[in-house]
Structure formats: C-alpha cells, structure tokens
Design a protein around this motif. Structure first.
Motif, PDB file in Angstrom:
ATOM      1  N   ALA A 132       0.833  -1.195   0.000  1.00 63.40           N
ATOM      2  CA  ALA A 132       0.000   0.000   0.000  1.00 63.40           C
ATOM      3  C   ALA A 132       0.869   1.247   0.000  1.00 63.40           C
ATOM      4  CB  ALA A 132      -0.911  -0.023   1.221  1.00 63.40           C
ATOM      5  N   ILE A 133       0.359   2.301  -0.599  1.00 60.68           N
ATOM      6  CA  ILE A 133       1.090   3.558  -0.759  1.00 60.68           C
ATOM      7  C   ILE A 133       0.839   4.457   0.446  1.00 60.68           C
ATOM      8  CG2 ILE A 133       1.310   5.623  -2.197  1.00 60.68           C
ATOM      9  CD1 ILE A 133       0.320   3.794  -4.531  1.00 60.68           C
ATOM     10  N   THR A 134       1.882   5.094   0.932  1.00 58.98           N
ATOM     11  CA  THR A 134       1.771   5.971   2.087  1.00 58.98           C
ATOM     12  C   THR A 134       1.485   7.405   1.656  1.00 58.98           C
ATOM     13  OG1 THR A 134       4.111   6.571   2.154  1.00 58.98           O
ATOM     14  CG2 THR A 134       3.458   4.530   3.301  1.00 58.98           C
ATOM     15  N   ALA A 213       5.875  11.594  10.729  1.00 58.05           N
ATOM     16  CA  ALA A 213       5.372  10.218  10.742  1.00 58.05           C
ATOM     17  C   ALA A 213       4.658   9.990   9.417  1.00 58.05           C
ATOM     18  CB  ALA A 213       4.430   9.994  11.918  1.00 58.05           C
ATOM     19  N   ASP A 214       4.366   8.734   9.123  1.00 59.45           N
ATOM     20  CA  ASP A 214       3.717   8.417   7.854  1.00 59.45           C
ATOM     21  C   ASP A 214       2.725   7.286   8.068  1.00 59.45           C
ATOM     22  OD1 ASP A 214       3.152   8.694   5.183  1.00 59.45           O
ATOM     23  OD2 ASP A 214       5.118   8.049   4.452  1.00 59.45           O
ATOM     24  N   LYS A 215       1.803   7.119   7.121  1.00 60.83           N
ATOM     25  CA  LYS A 215       0.814   6.053   7.204  1.00 60.83           C
ATOM     26  C   LYS A 215       0.297   5.745   5.812  1.00 60.83           C
ATOM     27  CE  LYS A 215      -3.475   6.900   8.555  1.00 60.83           C
ATOM     28  NZ  LYS A 215      -4.274   6.888   7.298  1.00 60.83           N
ATOM     29  N   VAL A 216      -0.339   4.596   5.683  1.00 62.85           N
ATOM     30  CA  VAL A 216      -0.964   4.203   4.424  1.00 62.85           C
ATOM     31  C   VAL A 216      -2.171   5.099   4.150  1.00 62.85           C
ATOM     32  CG1 VAL A 216      -2.321   2.347   3.354  1.00 62.85           C
ATOM     33  CG2 VAL A 216      -0.165   1.821   4.527  1.00 62.85           C
ATOM     34  N   VAL A 217      -2.314   5.520   2.895  1.00 66.35           N
ATOM     35  CA  VAL A 217      -3.410   6.407   2.512  1.00 66.35           C
ATOM     36  C   VAL A 217      -4.737   5.649   2.500  1.00 66.35           C
ATOM     37  CG1 VAL A 217      -4.315   7.964   0.754  1.00 66.35           C
ATOM     38  CG2 VAL A 217      -1.847   7.728   1.049  1.00 66.35           C
ATOM     39  N   THR A 218      -5.762   6.253   3.108  1.00 67.78           N
ATOM     40  CA  THR A 218      -7.112   5.693   3.094  1.00 67.78           C
ATOM     41  C   THR A 218      -8.058   6.651   2.378  1.00 67.78           C
ATOM     42  OG1 THR A 218      -7.791   6.750   5.152  1.00 67.78           O
ATOM     43  CG2 THR A 218      -6.669   4.611   5.332  1.00 67.78           C
ATOM     44  N   ASP A 221      -8.508   9.760   4.395  1.00 67.43           N
ATOM     45  CA  ASP A 221      -7.404  10.703   4.225  1.00 67.43           C
ATOM     46  C   ASP A 221      -7.600  11.513   2.949  1.00 67.43           C
ATOM     47  OD1 ASP A 221      -6.120   9.649   6.495  1.00 67.43           O
ATOM     48  OD2 ASP A 221      -5.088   8.133   5.292  1.00 67.43           O
ATOM     49  N   ALA A 222      -7.940  10.836   1.874  1.00 65.32           N
ATOM     50  CA  ALA A 222      -8.127  11.505   0.589  1.00 65.32           C
ATOM     51  C   ALA A 222      -9.240  12.534   0.662  1.00 65.32           C
ATOM     52  CB  ALA A 222      -8.432  10.469  -0.493  1.00 65.32           C
ATOM     53  N   ALA A 250      -3.933   7.522  -4.768  1.00 66.43           N
ATOM     54  CA  ALA A 250      -3.271   6.561  -3.877  1.00 66.43           C
ATOM     55  C   ALA A 250      -4.301   5.765  -3.091  1.00 66.43           C
ATOM     56  CB  ALA A 250      -2.329   7.296  -2.928  1.00 66.43           C
ATOM     57  N   ALA A 251      -5.332   6.443  -2.614  1.00 64.41           N
ATOM     58  CA  ALA A 251      -6.371   5.759  -1.849  1.00 64.41           C
ATOM     59  C   ALA A 251      -7.069   4.706  -2.702  1.00 64.41           C
ATOM     60  CB  ALA A 251      -7.387   6.774  -1.315  1.00 64.41           C
ATOM     61  N   ARG A 252      -7.359   5.053  -3.964  1.00 62.47           N
ATOM     62  CA  ARG A 252      -8.021   4.090  -4.858  1.00 62.47           C
ATOM     63  C   ARG A 252      -7.107   2.900  -5.134  1.00 62.47           C
ATOM     64  NH1 ARG A 252      -9.087   8.808  -8.186  1.00 62.47           N
ATOM     65  NH2 ARG A 252     -11.065   9.755  -7.579  1.00 62.47           N
TER      66      ARG A 252
END
Length: 262
Positions: A132-134, A213-218, A221-222, A250-252
C-alpha cells in the motif's frame, strides 16, 4: 513504448474511448477516457516508476481525456467505473539486467515493455511489491505529476491536511513539509513572475523524509485532503495531478491492493 495518438475530435463527434487508443476488448473498449482515469494512471506510473513515462499509457490517457474534456464530452472530475471499481495498476518485475513493466486498466493490459537496468540498480519506491502507498509517497508522486506548478495556498492547505493525517496530530512540525509549504505559499503570494515562484517539486521531492510520521493512505485521508484543497481555492476545483488528486489516486490504488476481489 509509444502508444497510439488519440484522434482529433470534430464537432458532434463521439468521445475518444479506450478502444480507440489501446488494444482492449469488452466493455472497457467502449468507455470514454476520463480525466480522473488519466490522473490515476499518472499517479501509478509516478509511484511505481518514479516518473510518468513519455509516450506511455498515462500520457496517452491524459491527451485523450483532455480532448474529451475540451469537447465537453466528459467532466473534469469524471472517473469511469472500469478505473474506479476495477482499478488501474502498474507492476514492475526485476530480472537480471532488465525490468518488465506492465500497465493495466480494469485488468486489461494497456502497456507492456522491457527496459534495460544495471543488475545492481534498485528503485527505492518500487511498488510492484503491491504494498500500500503511504501519504509521503503520494506527496512525492505529486512532485512528479505536478512538480512545475507554483505552490499556492490551496496546495499548502492540502499538504498540511496530509501531514495532519499522516501524524495524527494537529501540531505542525516547524521543519516538516507542511511548514515548508505554508512558507512557500506566502512567499509566492508576493511574487508576480511564475518563474520566480517556489514549485511543488521544491517542497515535495523528499516529502517522506520530512514527515514526522507516515501512514498508508485511506479514502478518509483523501477526502480530508480534497476538502482542504477545495476550501482554499477561490475557483473551488482541484489541480489535475496535484496534491488532492494524487492522494485520492493513492487511496483508490490502496483499495484495489487491499481488496482485490471487490
């Protein structure tokens, strides 16, 4: 790797469809190439390959979608069901001395090519691993897709929203990417010549390293980033390939990776 060039549209003509520019079949062939389809492929190429490919599927889709939009046959925010539901993917397979790149829309290949590569060379943001993309990676992809755009307050607001989502805190780091974006937008507001202004690429090229900090895009978030960019743009639109567009793409892509059967 050059794709077929989209035909010029004449008054009253049908939109350019996937079947006009790619060797695809079934319902996909009859779908018009939409702006957000193109943005999704542009993001996928940037995230996986480090940049969009000259003459590649993303460039072909962008050209076709732009002509469809100028002709009033599709809207700027249009996304086909094929791309939105079934996904857009770019995969890269490394073998000694070369890499094999495959690009697909709704499971149908729209581009496949082989590039030479030194055996020791590795790409740090290869996502053929289908991870998954952050948020940081999405911001860095924006530096590729819209890097030459002068950074405005709407961009800074979107970047700040992205950092808040990544860190889970409303406290903005003074040395983070959001603070840099805010400073750049303020500086640009006092400049008249576009060539003198700070560009998105100047701020986002190393976004991952500058995020606390970083996280996976949801999808959430988008939506938050999209809302921030829209609220701070007088024309209430997002920039194609810009911050909100890249985070949404990224979310898609993440949804297609994490829920491949949906």
């Amino acid at each position: 790797m050059s794709q077929e060039q989209p035909p010029r549209l004449q008054p009253g003509q049908e939109p350019i469809k996937y079947g006009d520019v790619f060797p695809v079949a079934g319902s996909l062939a009859d779908e018009p190439v939409a702006p957000q389809d193109a943005a999704l492929m542009q993001f996928a190429e940037s995230a996986v390959l480090g940049q969009t490919q000259k003459g590649g599927p993303a460039a072909t889709m962008q050209s076709a979608a732009a002509r469809n939009e100028r002709a009033g046959l599709v809207g700027h925010t249009d996304l086909t069901d094929a791309a939105g539901d079934e996904g857009v993917t770019v995969t890269e397979i490394d073998v000694p001395g070369r890499r094999i790149i495959t690009e697909s829309v709704a499971g149908q290949v729209v581009g496949e090519y082989v590039e030479p590569r030194p055996v020791s060379q590795m790409n740090p943001i290869v996502t053929a691993r289908q991870a998954a993309i952050t948020i940081g990676e999405a911001l860095e992809a924006t530096a590729q897709s819209a890097g030459n755009k002068a950074l405005e307050h709407s961009d800074a607001a979107a970047i700040q929203a992205a950092e808040v989502r990544a860190t889970g805190s409303n406290i903005i780091s003074p040395i983070g990417v959001a603070a840099a974006a805010q400073s750049a937008a303020s500086t640009n507001a006092g400049l008249t010549r576009d060539e003198d202004k700070i560009k998105l690429n100047d701020v986002l090229a190393n976004a991952t390293a500058r995020l606390p900090a970083d996280k996976v895009v949801t999808r959430q978030d988008a939506e938050g980033v999209m809302s921030a960019e829209l609220r701070n743009n007088p024309t209430v639109v997002t920039h194609p390939g810009g911050v909100a567009s890249s985070v949404a793409a990224a979310a898609r892509l993440n949804e297609s990776v994490m829920n491949p059967n949906q």
